[in-house]
Design a protein around this motif. Structure first.
Motif, PDB file in Angstrom:
ATOM      1  N   UNK A 380       0.848  -1.186   0.000  1.00 32.92           N
ATOM      2  CA  UNK A 380       0.000   0.000   0.000  1.00 32.92           C
ATOM      3  C   UNK A 380       0.884   1.237   0.000  1.00 32.92           C
ATOM      4  N   UNK A 411      -3.762   4.309  -2.026  1.00 29.90           N
ATOM      5  CA  UNK A 411      -4.899   4.737  -1.221  1.00 29.90           C
ATOM      6  C   UNK A 411      -4.798   6.216  -0.915  1.00 29.90           C
ATOM      7  N   UNK A 412      -5.913   6.805  -0.530  1.00 22.55           N
ATOM      8  CA  UNK A 412      -5.855   8.188  -0.071  1.00 22.55           C
ATOM      9  C   UNK A 412      -5.226   8.197   1.314  1.00 22.55           C
ATOM     10  N   UNK A 413      -4.614   9.307   1.666  1.00 17.54           N
ATOM     11  CA  UNK A 413      -3.790   9.345   2.860  1.00 17.54           C
ATOM     12  C   UNK A 413      -4.498   8.936   4.155  1.00 17.54           C
ATOM     13  N   UNK A 414      -5.673   9.464   4.461  1.00 20.87           N
ATOM     14  CA  UNK A 414      -6.292   9.050   5.722  1.00 20.87           C
ATOM     15  C   UNK A 414      -6.545   7.540   5.790  1.00 20.87           C
ATOM     16  N   UNK A 415      -7.009   6.938   4.685  1.00 22.47           N
ATOM     17  CA  UNK A 415      -7.218   5.483   4.706  1.00 22.47           C
ATOM     18  C   UNK A 415      -5.896   4.769   4.941  1.00 22.47           C
ATOM     19  N   UNK A 417      -3.208   5.883   6.498  1.00 17.93           N
ATOM     20  CA  UNK A 417      -2.755   6.050   7.876  1.00 17.93           C
ATOM     21  C   UNK A 417      -3.537   5.137   8.801  1.00 17.93           C
ATOM     22  N   UNK A 418      -4.845   5.038   8.553  1.00 19.88           N
ATOM     23  CA  UNK A 418      -5.636   4.158   9.415  1.00 19.88           C
ATOM     24  C   UNK A 418      -5.122   2.727   9.321  1.00 19.88           C
ATOM     25  N   UNK A 419      -4.782   2.305   8.110  1.00 24.83           N
ATOM     26  CA  UNK A 419      -4.314   0.936   7.955  1.00 24.83           C
ATOM     27  C   UNK A 419      -2.974   0.717   8.629  1.00 24.83           C
ATOM     28  N   UNK A 420      -2.042   1.655   8.445  1.00 22.43           N
ATOM     29  CA  UNK A 420      -0.693   1.354   8.933  1.00 22.43           C
ATOM     30  C   UNK A 420      -0.472   1.738  10.378  1.00 22.43           C
ATOM     31  N   UNK A 421      -1.279   2.613  10.954  1.00 24.99           N
ATOM     32  CA  UNK A 421      -1.009   2.912  12.359  1.00 24.99           C
ATOM     33  C   UNK A 421      -2.164   2.641  13.301  1.00 24.99           C
ATOM     34  N   UNK A 422      -3.338   2.312  12.797  1.00 20.40           N
ATOM     35  CA  UNK A 422      -4.418   2.028  13.735  1.00 20.40           C
ATOM     36  C   UNK A 422      -4.950   0.599  13.596  1.00 20.40           C
TER      37      UNK A 422
ATOM     38  N   UNK B 217      -7.073   6.841  -7.432  1.00 21.18           N
ATOM     39  CA  UNK B 217      -6.581   7.550  -6.254  1.00 21.18           C
ATOM     40  C   UNK B 217      -7.107   6.901  -4.981  1.00 21.18           C
ATOM     41  N   UNK B 218      -8.253   6.247  -5.088  1.00 21.44           N
ATOM     42  CA  UNK B 218      -8.849   5.650  -3.894  1.00 21.44           C
ATOM     43  C   UNK B 218      -8.505   4.178  -3.782  1.00 21.44           C
TER      44      UNK B 218
ATOM     45  N   UNK C  41     -13.427   4.801   6.081  1.00 24.31           N
ATOM     46  CA  UNK C  41     -12.215   4.570   6.870  1.00 24.31           C
ATOM     47  C   UNK C  41     -11.303   5.775   6.826  1.00 24.31           C
ATOM     48  N   UNK C  42     -10.536   5.931   7.870  1.00 22.37           N
ATOM     49  CA  UNK C  42      -9.600   7.038   7.906  1.00 22.37           C
ATOM     50  C   UNK C  42     -10.178   8.287   8.516  1.00 22.37           C
ATOM     51  N   UNK C  45      -7.952   9.466  11.244  1.00 19.51           N
ATOM     52  CA  UNK C  45      -6.524   9.499  10.960  1.00 19.51           C
ATOM     53  C   UNK C  45      -6.086  10.895  10.583  1.00 19.51           C
ATOM     54  N   UNK C  63      -5.568  11.731  18.143  1.00 18.77           N
ATOM     55  CA  UNK C  63      -6.672  10.821  17.830  1.00 18.77           C
ATOM     56  C   UNK C  63      -7.922  11.195  18.587  1.00 18.77           C
TER      57      UNK C  63
END
Lengths: 549, 273, 297
Positions: A380, A411-415, A417-422, B217-218, C41-42, C45, C63
């Motif tokens: 990712x 992926x878009x950044x927030x998704x 970040x959620x995957x790799x740190x949460x 992008x997604x 999701x996210x 984040x 958070x």
């Protein structure tokens, strides 16, 4: 008055007018003009103590006055608001002797009270920023002792490595001024902010610094920062003469610019930034158990590292404006880089042998593990970075040659970040580090196994492997002594362990590329951020050169 | 004579579409190197014997990518366009035909549908899919979602058309002669909605092709190294080099030619009536 | 058939009903969009989590900063309460009250989208009417090719082109929207031409322009008005990439930033705004169609 008298008077008047015009002309030519460049994102805050993102950092650099400044070219620490300073032997106390007669931009006086106020505010536990966190080495309060209006001592509960350098990031705020953070000590102040559009900085009339001829700095009248995240548009505007600098230039644009206007594109050599990938080693991650077993094997990681052609990445993705990366520290960081280490050469056969030692075998051009699962995983990465997407595609091809199927997921950044740190629902990730600190202490939260940014397996209650425990010990050792030689020994060993165990597979160190228009005088692009405007107070923009482009 | 010119144009359009399909199906023979092989020594190269349209930034043959991309985009985009057209006909056409409360409900629903930020639904869909989803599944799901989301605009226009038809003379006549319900809708109402339906179908094809690229992008859309026309068209965003690399325009020109041909085939209204 | 006005009382009731529906739908739209954003999701984040300079407490605080938005219903209730008093919340990404952001930016968007839409209709109508009045296949093919060309060019590319050529942003919007208007209107007009009374009118010797104005347009009219309603929505969608790339500080640019950073207060307000505009445009079209329809015999 007779005619001769009148003629004399007329001549005198003409001379007077001409001389005064010449003088005003000279004064005008001293005016430095307006510098224009782009910020790639919206500045998140103007409070210098809360700054964390690139754009806010740029504004803080231009408007904030600091006690000491690390020269971005020579890397030496130079006195700024502090004439001199002394760090105590135990590394817990630092005393600054401040310059006298300095005022803030709103004319309120500067004294050690303001330094004390800034430090107290920075150390407030409710305030969360990387600037403040850098000073939080141990539990306990930080105390400040105002010895005189120009002498202040700051005492920390535990010793801090590289204590004096940390003050390069602390912009002093006024304790008493009614304007609060709008009263600054730096060369410029924020005159106008249009959210989402632009920031206008104007010369600080009360800036204390003068050049060697006694002229007041800065030379520039103002700096206009446009907020534009699209690099194509930025490049267009630079070519049209609407922008004077591009601080960080993509390698694609560099070559085109170098072809059309050679003097404007600058390659300052390898930067401190690195691009890398890593595998998810979190015990509780929602990935299949057999994949977790692969990722936790150092042999597997090392084999993957050997199977990636870093020379090709540098050559194809960055047109040669990058170098294969060796480890957490770039070779450009001359003091801290462990020169005994070399970048992993491309050896797919050696990689296969290593995998075979772990029980993997090739069948019909696909790799299978010892149980019989086909080796397939996903990487990712964040969308929007063309170089990184291209690197991922090239890594996909390289690993395909040894029978591994890689799926690239942007992926878009927030998704992401959620995957790799949460949630830790990822298999491998590819990211990069920007604006890296010279001092490895800045990477403490990456190498400590209990820390948040220990990317492959964060927040471990106790180190899960012997080598992570060893790294913990070494990082703490280098943080607790002020002796640079001892620190280097410890951190050299950390780099060696990182090369053996490859928790991060380092890919490339990009070069520091920038563009400076011919209208700008005094620019000297370097590799440390801010690459092109680190000496903004001494830059001038020649309006006539700009007009003639 | 104009009639003949029109059918000549239509014949040409047919030939073009068939040729494009044939060539894309023959991609294995025409571009044996494949769409994924990276000729790293010749990245971003100009056209040559080996690479008819040059190579992209990592050295993949652009001609091969156009051919293989045609298969995916030209098959799936019209399929998705069909899905959205059928949905629009059902929601808009049916609501207009039924009238009254159904019409009002459908209009409200359609208007709301047009305004919501579906980007977040797409992000959620990506999160629900496994990371290692097969490229085929990923692209199918992407185009399916595009079809499911793309009906709202034309449904609105259709509801007006169907509403107007409901009270028109010939529908009243058909009712009077005993036709009711679904038969009436399918036989008499739907054909009169054809102009809007055809327009929607035709517009949706390039819109979906381009949207699929944006969805990359997604994390949705076609997965690397599979090519799609959308991703090929996104190469145009590096416009600065446009003048020096005009071969990058070929996918765009190809798409325009195909779309024009489609329209010629779709329109059976005699212009000269 | 001459068009007659219907009774004012009926129209007033229609408008009142539409306004009530709009209010209800706008409220519902705000809630649904908040739900969509929250469930994606996210949501929690933040980019800053990846900064190694932040210690554990700081990341935890980061958070927690969105904890107040976790319960969507309570967030939305709070938002509505504030909205009644004129407080539309504060944007996370830009740190400013949403109300001032919207106030600064909506004129830019109205201008760009308004002029762009007018230009698009002008372009599309010119092409469509040309094809109608001079019935040659060449015009048909020309119209199809031109509109097809602009339909196939990505919006980002058109926006970049307008930056290169120093053209105003509304031109990019016009070029993005006009192909759709052209195709729909051309098909509608072509269909209207197949009606039997057109042949009769031609037989009577009426000129093409007359036929178009008096016999074709009234038939295709209602659907063209409905089309006009939805083109507002399409143009608003097109304004997002155009404003972002052309550097126009309007609502589209705001929407893009808000989406990237999952800025819930801003996104809810923007959805409410877009829903309102869409509903007003489409309902306005409905009312106009109702007013202009011929009285039933």
């Amino acid at each position: 008055m007779n005619t001769t008298g009148r003629r004399a008077l007329l001549r005198f008047l003409v001379c007077f007018v001409l001389v005064s015009l010449a003088l005003t002309g000279a004064a005008f030519s001293q005016s430095g003009g307006e510098l224009r460049f782009c910020l790639r994102s919206e500045p998140k805050t103007f409070d210098p103590l809360l700054v964390d993102d690139d754009s806010s950092l740029a504004i803080r650099y231009l408007t904030g006055g600091v006690l000491v400044r690390a020269n971005r070219k020579t890397q030496d620490l130079e006195p700024e608001l502090a004439e001199s300073w002394k760090v105590s032997k135990d590394g817990k106390e630092i005393t600054f002797k401040l310059r006298r007669g300095i005022t803030f931009s709103d004319s309120s006086p500067f004294s050690s009270e303001d330094v004390a106020f800034t430090m107290q505010r920075l150390m407030d536990p409710a305030l969360h920023s990387s600037t403040g966190d850098a000073f939080r080495s141990g539990s306990g309060a930080v105390s400040t002792k105002i010895i005189a209006p120009d002498l202040i001592a700051i005492i920390f509960p535990a010793p801090l490595a590289g204590l004096d350098r940390l003050f390069d990031q602390v912009a002093i705020m006024s304790a008493h001024s009614p304007k609060k953070e709008a009263a600054v000590l730096g060369p410029f102040l924020v005159a106008e902010y249009k959210a989402g559009s632009s920031v206008l900085l104007r010369r600080n009339p009360n800036y204390w610094k003068k050049d060697s001829q006694g002229r007041r700095l800065p030379y520039l009248d103002s700096i206009r920062l446009d907020i534009q995240s699209n690099r194509e548009v930025e490049m267009l505007r630079f070519k049209r003469g609407e922008l004077d600098l591009i601080n960080v230039l993509d390698s694609d644009y560099f070559d085109r610019l170098a072809a059309s206007s050679p003097g404007l594109a600058h390659d300052a050599g390898a930067s401190l930034d690195s691009d890398f990938m890593w595998f998810n080693q979190v015990a509780s991650a929602p990935i299949p158990e057999y994949k977790r077993a692969w990722f936790r094997s150092a042999n597997f990681r090392r084999a993957i590292s050997q199977a990636i052609n870093r020379e090709d990445l540098s050559r194809v993705v960055f047109n040669g404006h990058a170098q294969p990366a060796v480890g957490p520290v770039s070779p450009a960081n001359k003091f801290w880089f462990n020169s005994r280490l070399k970048a992993e050469p491309y050896r797919p056969e050696a990689a296969l042998k290593r995998l075979q030692a772990d029980g993997f075998r090739m069948q019909n051009r696909a790799l299978f593990d010892k149980v019989g699962n086909a080796v397939e995983f996903s990487i990712v990465t964040n969308a929007g970075s063309k170089p990184r997407e291209r690197m991922a595609v090239m890594v996909q091809e390289d690993l395909g040659k040894i029978g591994i199927k890689v799926n690239v997921v942007t992926l878009d950044f927030p998704s992401l970040i959620e995957r790799i740190s949460q949630k830790f629902n990822y298999e491998a990730a590819m990211l990069g580090f920007r604006n890296v600190d010279l001092d490895p202490n800045g990477q403490m939260n990456i190498w400590l196994s209990s820390a948040e940014n220990h990317a492959w397996n964060p927040q471990q209650k106790s180190p899960e492997t012997a080598w992570e425990a060893e790294i913990d010990r070494l990082m703490r050792a280098q943080a607790s002594t002020a002796d640079p030689k001892k620190r280097k020994e410890s951190f050299d060993r950390v780099q060696e362990i990182a090369a053996e165990q490859t928790p991060f597979i380092y890919l490339v160190n990009q070069n520091a590329l920038s563009a400076v228009s011919s209208a700008v005088e005094g620019a000297n692009p370097g590799i440390l951020s801010p690459q092109t405007f680190w000496n903004a107070e001494r830059l001038t923009v020649n309006a006539s050169t700009r007009a003639s482009r | 004579m104009q009639h003949e010119r029109m059918s000549a144009a239509r014949k040409l359009a047919c030939v073009v579409v068939v040729a494009v399909c044939a060539v894309s199906l023959a991609a294995n023979w025409l571009a044996p190197s494949g769409y994924a092989k990276q000729f790293r020594e010749a990245a971003s190269a100009p056209p040559s014997h080996q690479h008819l349209l040059g190579t992209d930034e990592v050295g993949r043959d652009r001609f091969a990518r156009v051919l293989y991309g045609t298969r995916i985009s030209l098959l799936l985009a019209p399929a998705a366009a069909l899905v959205s057209t059928v949905l629009a006909a059902l929601v808009g056409g049916l609501a207009g035909y039924l009238g009254g409360i159904w019409l009002r409900l459908a209009r409200g629903f359609t208007d709301l549908f047009l305004s919501l930020p579906w980007l977040f639904l797409l992000i959620t869909v990506r999160a629900l899919l496994p990371l290692n989803v097969s490229p085929l599944a990923s692209v199918l799901i992407t185009f399916l979602i595009l079809g499911l989301l793309g009906w709202a605009a034309s449904a609105r226009v259709l509801s007006t058309s169907a509403d107007a038809l409901r009270n028109s003379d010939f529908i009243l006549q058909a009712r009077a002669s005993g036709l009711h319900g679904p038969r009436l809708f399918l036989v008499h109402v739907l054909p009169n909605l054809k102009p809007v339906l055809c327009a929607q179908f035709w517009i949706s094809i390039p819109v979906f092709i381009l949207s699929e690229a944006n969805l990359g992008i997604l994390g949705l859309g076609v997965a690397e190294p599979l090519p799609s026309w959308g991703s090929l068209l996104r190469e145009l965003e590096g416009l600065i080099s446009f003048r020096e690399e005009p071969w990058r325009l070929v996918p765009l020109l190809l798409l325009i030619v195909v779309m024009t041909s489609f329209q010629m085939l779709l329109s059976n209204e005699e212009v000269t009536a | 058939m001459p068009l007659r006005k219907t009774q004012p009382g009926k129209i007033a009731r229609l408008i009142a009903r539409k306004l009530a529906a709009i209010a209800a739908l706008v409220l519902l739209g705000g809630l649904l969009s908040a739900t969509l954003v929250r469930l994606a999701p996210g949501f929690d984040a933040d980019e800053r989590e990846l900064d190694p300079g932040l210690n554990a407490e700081s990341v935890r605080a980061l958070r927690q900063s969105r904890a107040g938005e976790h319960n969507i219903l309570s967030f939305y209730a709070g938002y509505l309460r504030g909205a009644i008093h004129g407080d539309l919340g504060t944007s996370h990404a830009l740190g400013q009250p949403v109300q001032s952001l919207l106030r600064e930016r909506w004129p830019v968007t109205v201008r760009v989208v308004g002029i762009g839409l007018l230009l698009a209709w002008l372009l599309a109508s010119t092409l469509a009417f040309t094809a109608c009045l001079w019935r040659r296949p060449a015009y048909e093919i020309l119209g199809t090719t031109v509109s097809g060309a602009f339909l196939c060019i990505p919006a980002a590319v058109l926006a970049l082109l307008s930056v290169i050529l120093n053209a105003p942003g509304y031109l990019a919007i016009a070029l993005i929207v006009f192909p759709k208007i052209y195709r729909y209107s051309r098909n509608l007009l072509a269909k209207a031409y197949t009606l039997p009374h057109i042949t009769a009118a031609r037989a009577r010797g009426l000129g093409e322009l007359r036929i178009l104005a008096w016999h074709v347009l009234p038939v295709a009219g209602p659907q063209m008005i409905a089309l006009a309603g939805i083109t507002v929505s399409i143009a608003l969608g097109a304004s997002i990439p155009v404003e972002a790339l052309c550097g126009l500080p309007g609502i589209g640019q705001l929407a893009w930033q808000a989406a990237l950073s999952r800025d819930l207060p801003l996104l809810v307000n923007l959805t409410v705004l877009v829903t309102l505009v869409t509903l007003l445009a489409n309902s306005g079209a409905d009312v106009m169609i109702y007013m202009l329809r011929p009285r039933e015999a």
